[in-house]
Design a protein around this motif. Structure first.
Motif, PDB file in Angstrom:
ATOM      1  N   VAL A  32      20.060  74.339  39.700  1.00  0.00           N
ATOM      2  CA  VAL A  32      19.084  74.456  40.643  1.00  0.00           C
ATOM      3  C   VAL A  32      17.994  74.034  40.819  1.00  0.00           C
ATOM      4  N   ASN A  33      16.655  74.865  40.156  1.00  0.00           N
ATOM      5  CA  ASN A  33      15.743  74.688  40.085  1.00  0.00           C
ATOM      6  C   ASN A  33      15.283  73.135  39.178  1.00  0.00           C
ATOM      7  N   TYR A  34      16.139  73.001  38.574  1.00  0.00           N
ATOM      8  CA  TYR A  34      15.612  71.609  37.407  1.00  0.00           C
ATOM      9  C   TYR A  34      15.797  70.791  38.526  1.00  0.00           C
ATOM     10  N   CYS A  35      16.754  70.558  39.403  1.00  0.00           N
ATOM     11  CA  CYS A  35      16.600  69.805  40.735  1.00  0.00           C
ATOM     12  C   CYS A  35      16.093  70.354  42.206  1.00  0.00           C
ATOM     13  N   ILE A  36      15.237  71.183  42.342  1.00  0.00           N
ATOM     14  CA  ILE A  36      13.932  71.275  43.186  1.00  0.00           C
ATOM     15  C   ILE A  36      13.056  70.423  42.824  1.00  0.00           C
ATOM     16  N   GLN A  37      12.235  71.032  41.098  1.00  0.00           N
ATOM     17  CA  GLN A  37      11.693  70.251  40.351  1.00  0.00           C
ATOM     18  C   GLN A  37      11.461  69.002  40.704  1.00  0.00           C
ATOM     19  N   ARG A  38      12.709  68.354  40.544  1.00  0.00           N
ATOM     20  CA  ARG A  38      12.641  67.063  39.955  1.00  0.00           C
ATOM     21  C   ARG A  38      12.203  66.486  41.740  1.00  0.00           C
ATOM     22  N   ALA A  39      12.874  67.329  42.298  1.00  0.00           N
ATOM     23  CA  ALA A  39      12.132  66.755  44.143  1.00  0.00           C
ATOM     24  C   ALA A  39      10.948  66.925  44.324  1.00  0.00           C
ATOM     25  N   ARG A  40      10.708  67.740  44.103  1.00  0.00           N
ATOM     26  CA  ARG A  40       9.156  67.480  44.217  1.00  0.00           C
ATOM     27  C   ARG A  40       8.266  67.151  43.686  1.00  0.00           C
ATOM     28  N   ALA A  41       8.527  66.745  42.393  1.00  0.00           N
ATOM     29  CA  ALA A  41       8.113  65.611  41.122  1.00  0.00           C
ATOM     30  C   ALA A  41       8.460  63.753  41.948  1.00  0.00           C
ATOM     31  N   ARG A  42       9.171  63.475  42.685  1.00  0.00           N
ATOM     32  CA  ARG A  42       9.695  62.316  43.165  1.00  0.00           C
ATOM     33  C   ARG A  42       8.636  62.000  44.679  1.00  0.00           C
ATOM     34  N   GLY A  43       7.889  63.023  45.180  1.00  0.00           N
ATOM     35  CA  GLY A  43       7.514  63.175  46.196  1.00  0.00           C
ATOM     36  C   GLY A  43       8.740  63.942  47.732  1.00  0.00           C
ATOM     37  N   ASN A  44       9.627  64.219  47.203  1.00  0.00           N
ATOM     38  CA  ASN A  44      10.439  64.394  48.562  1.00  0.00           C
ATOM     39  C   ASN A  44      10.089  65.906  48.934  1.00  0.00           C
ATOM     40  N   ALA A  45      10.018  66.586  50.117  1.00  0.00           N
ATOM     41  CA  ALA A  45       8.896  67.900  50.644  1.00  0.00           C
ATOM     42  C   ALA A  45      10.631  69.099  51.064  1.00  0.00           C
ATOM     43  N   ARG A  46      11.895  67.863  51.177  1.00  0.00           N
ATOM     44  CA  ARG A  46      13.052  68.545  51.468  1.00  0.00           C
ATOM     45  C   ARG A  46      13.232  69.032  49.764  1.00  0.00           C
ATOM     46  N   MET A  47      14.478  70.441  50.413  1.00  0.00           N
ATOM     47  CA  MET A  47      14.559  70.456  49.493  1.00  0.00           C
ATOM     48  C   MET A  47      16.501  70.109  49.052  1.00  0.00           C
ATOM     49  N   PRO A  48      16.957  69.488  47.964  1.00  0.00           N
ATOM     50  CA  PRO A  48      18.062  68.443  47.007  1.00  0.00           C
ATOM     51  C   PRO A  48      19.300  70.087  47.834  1.00  0.00           C
ATOM     52  N   SER A  49      19.806  69.039  48.340  1.00  0.00           N
ATOM     53  CA  SER A  49      21.182  69.241  49.466  1.00  0.00           C
ATOM     54  C   SER A  49      22.102  69.757  48.433  1.00  0.00           C
ATOM     55  N   ILE A  50      23.325  70.160  48.446  1.00  0.00           N
ATOM     56  CA  ILE A  50      24.664  71.031  47.455  1.00  0.00           C
ATOM     57  C   ILE A  50      25.199  69.639  47.079  1.00  0.00           C
ATOM     58  N   ARG A  51      25.199  69.195  47.757  1.00  0.00           N
ATOM     59  CA  ARG A  51      25.620  67.197  46.530  1.00  0.00           C
ATOM     60  C   ARG A  51      25.187  67.088  45.700  1.00  0.00           C
ATOM     61  N   THR A  52      23.363  66.575  46.021  1.00  0.00           N
ATOM     62  CA  THR A  52      22.699  66.695  44.813  1.00  0.00           C
ATOM     63  C   THR A  52      22.976  67.458  43.932  1.00  0.00           C
ATOM     64  N   ILE A  53      22.682  68.724  43.902  1.00  0.00           N
ATOM     65  CA  ILE A  53      23.549  69.403  43.176  1.00  0.00           C
ATOM     66  C   ILE A  53      24.360  69.014  42.513  1.00  0.00           C
ATOM     67  N   GLU A  54      25.240  69.040  43.008  1.00  0.00           N
ATOM     68  CA  GLU A  54      26.636  68.592  42.189  1.00  0.00           C
ATOM     69  C   GLU A  54      26.870  67.836  41.242  1.00  0.00           C
ATOM     70  N   LYS A  55      26.436  66.704  41.918  1.00  0.00           N
ATOM     71  CA  LYS A  55      26.359  65.231  41.359  1.00  0.00           C
ATOM     72  C   LYS A  55      25.559  65.616  39.736  1.00  0.00           C
ATOM     73  N   GLU A  56      24.590  66.225  39.836  1.00  0.00           N
ATOM     74  CA  GLU A  56      23.744  66.668  38.792  1.00  0.00           C
ATOM     75  C   GLU A  56      24.320  67.264  37.743  1.00  0.00           C
ATOM     76  N   ALA A  57      25.023  68.638  37.978  1.00  0.00           N
ATOM     77  CA  ALA A  57      26.080  69.191  37.777  1.00  0.00           C
ATOM     78  C   ALA A  57      27.169  68.494  36.735  1.00  0.00           C
ATOM     79  N   TYR A  58      27.828  67.514  37.855  1.00  0.00           N
ATOM     80  CA  TYR A  58      28.918  66.734  36.491  1.00  0.00           C
ATOM     81  C   TYR A  58      28.524  66.039  35.682  1.00  0.00           C
ATOM     82  N   ARG A  59      26.677  65.588  36.543  1.00  0.00           N
ATOM     83  CA  ARG A  59      26.638  64.739  34.895  1.00  0.00           C
ATOM     84  C   ARG A  59      25.875  65.254  33.464  1.00  0.00           C
ATOM     85  N   TRP A  60      25.995  67.138  33.719  1.00  0.00           N
ATOM     86  CA  TRP A  60      25.662  68.099  32.960  1.00  0.00           C
ATOM     87  C   TRP A  60      27.021  68.347  31.706  1.00  0.00           C
TER      88      TRP A  60
END
Length: 306
Positions: free
Chosen positions: A136-164
């Motif tokens: 979760v923390n990684y997805c938040i940091q990645r979103a900030r690094a990409r210039g996204n002001a909004r927090m990542p959605s649970i679906r985004t976190i889920e997609k990254e979780a499957y990759r992991w």
């Protein structure tokens, strides 16, 4: 006992040097010499934590012996219900604590459907709470690094979780190495953007994939800068296909450093020397036609003087 020679590719060497892990390099050499993964920790006298970090580093670098991946699919995941959530809350504090930590990091209360997705990551993908916290923390940091002001959605976190899960990132050591490598990659991406003089423009997903490929090939900033300069000189500006073709050519030739490129990619010029214009010398033999033309010209000149 006969000495055994080990050949290590330049790309593997550059990845190991970039990782900066002596333990990872040691384990890699041991395995390259024919050692068994199940005996490596004991043979190299590494404790469990050092060996876990070393093996995790090699997996992230793509230098660990091939293992069969799970490739879990969202469509095959069980459908969790409100009753499943209630049972999980009643079973102990692990899941409730994980939910509370996730909500705190995201700064909001999760809906029932989002809690079901989190339960799927926890149960179906089998990620431990501490790994999910890093995720979760990684997805938040990645979103900030990409210039996204909004927090990542649970679906985004889920997609990254499957990759992991597909890549076997299911321990704290694996997660820590993966996150560290991704952060290093983001820093390199930023420097490559500066080399390519993109200003404030973000890389498109396709461009980002190309840059990742170049870095995976073992090229550094100097080599990419050289390829960019050649691209600008030959095309008048940044042309991604042309730039990629240069780096791909060097990669296929096994040229990974500026010195190797300058020596190995220097094409001998095969242009034929310019043929000198023929001039008439005193000893040149003239054709009858040429002698007749000269005679007429001279006669005309003397006639004009008279």
């Amino acid at each position: 006992m006969a000495e055994q020679q080990i050949t290590i590719g330049a790309q593997a060497v550059r990845r190991l040097l970039a990782a900066g892990s002596g333990d990872a390099a040691l384990v890699y050499l041991y395995l390259a010499a024919g050692g068994r993964t199940d005996a490596a920790m004991q043979q190299l006298r590494l404790d469990a934590r050092r060996f876990e970090f070393a093996s995790a580093t090699l997996r992230q670098l793509g230098l660990w012996p091939e293992e069969e991946k799970k490739h879990l699919e969202p469509a095959e995941a069980p459908v969790y219900t409100e009753e499943d959530l209630s049972r999980e809350y009643a079973a102990g504090q692990e899941f409730p604590n994980m939910v509370g930590e996730t909500q705190r990091r995201l700064g909001r209360i999760l809906s029932t459907e989002e809690l079901k997705i989190l339960l799927c990551i926890y149960r179906y993908l089998g990620l431990a709470p501490e790994v999910i916290s890093i995720l979760v923390n990684y997805c938040i940091q990645r979103a900030r690094a990409r210039g996204n002001a909004r927090m990542p959605s649970i679906r985004t976190i889920e997609k990254e979780a499957y990759r992991w899960a597909d890549n076997g990132i299911d321990t704290m050591e694996e997660a820590a190495v993966y996150v560290q490598r991704q952060l290093q990659m983001q820093m390199k991406m930023q420097r490559i953007r500066e080399i390519l003089q993109l200003g404030e423009r973000k890389l498109t997903p396709g461009e980002e994939k190309l840059v990742c490929t170049w870095l995976d090939w073992g090229f550094g900033e100097s080599e990419i800068r050289l390829a960019y300069e050649k691209t600008c000189m030959n095309t008048g500006g940044l042309r991604w296909p042309y730039l990629n073709s240069i780096l791909k050519s060097w990669h296929e030739q096994g040229l990974t450093t500026v010195r190797q490129i300058e020596i190995g990619d220097r094409q001998p010029e095969r242009t034929m020397p310019a043929k000198p214009r023929q001039a008439v010398g005193h000893n040149d033999s003239l054709t009858e036609f040429e002698r007749d033309a000269i005679r007429r010209m001279m006669e005309k000149t003397f006639d004009g003087e008279e």
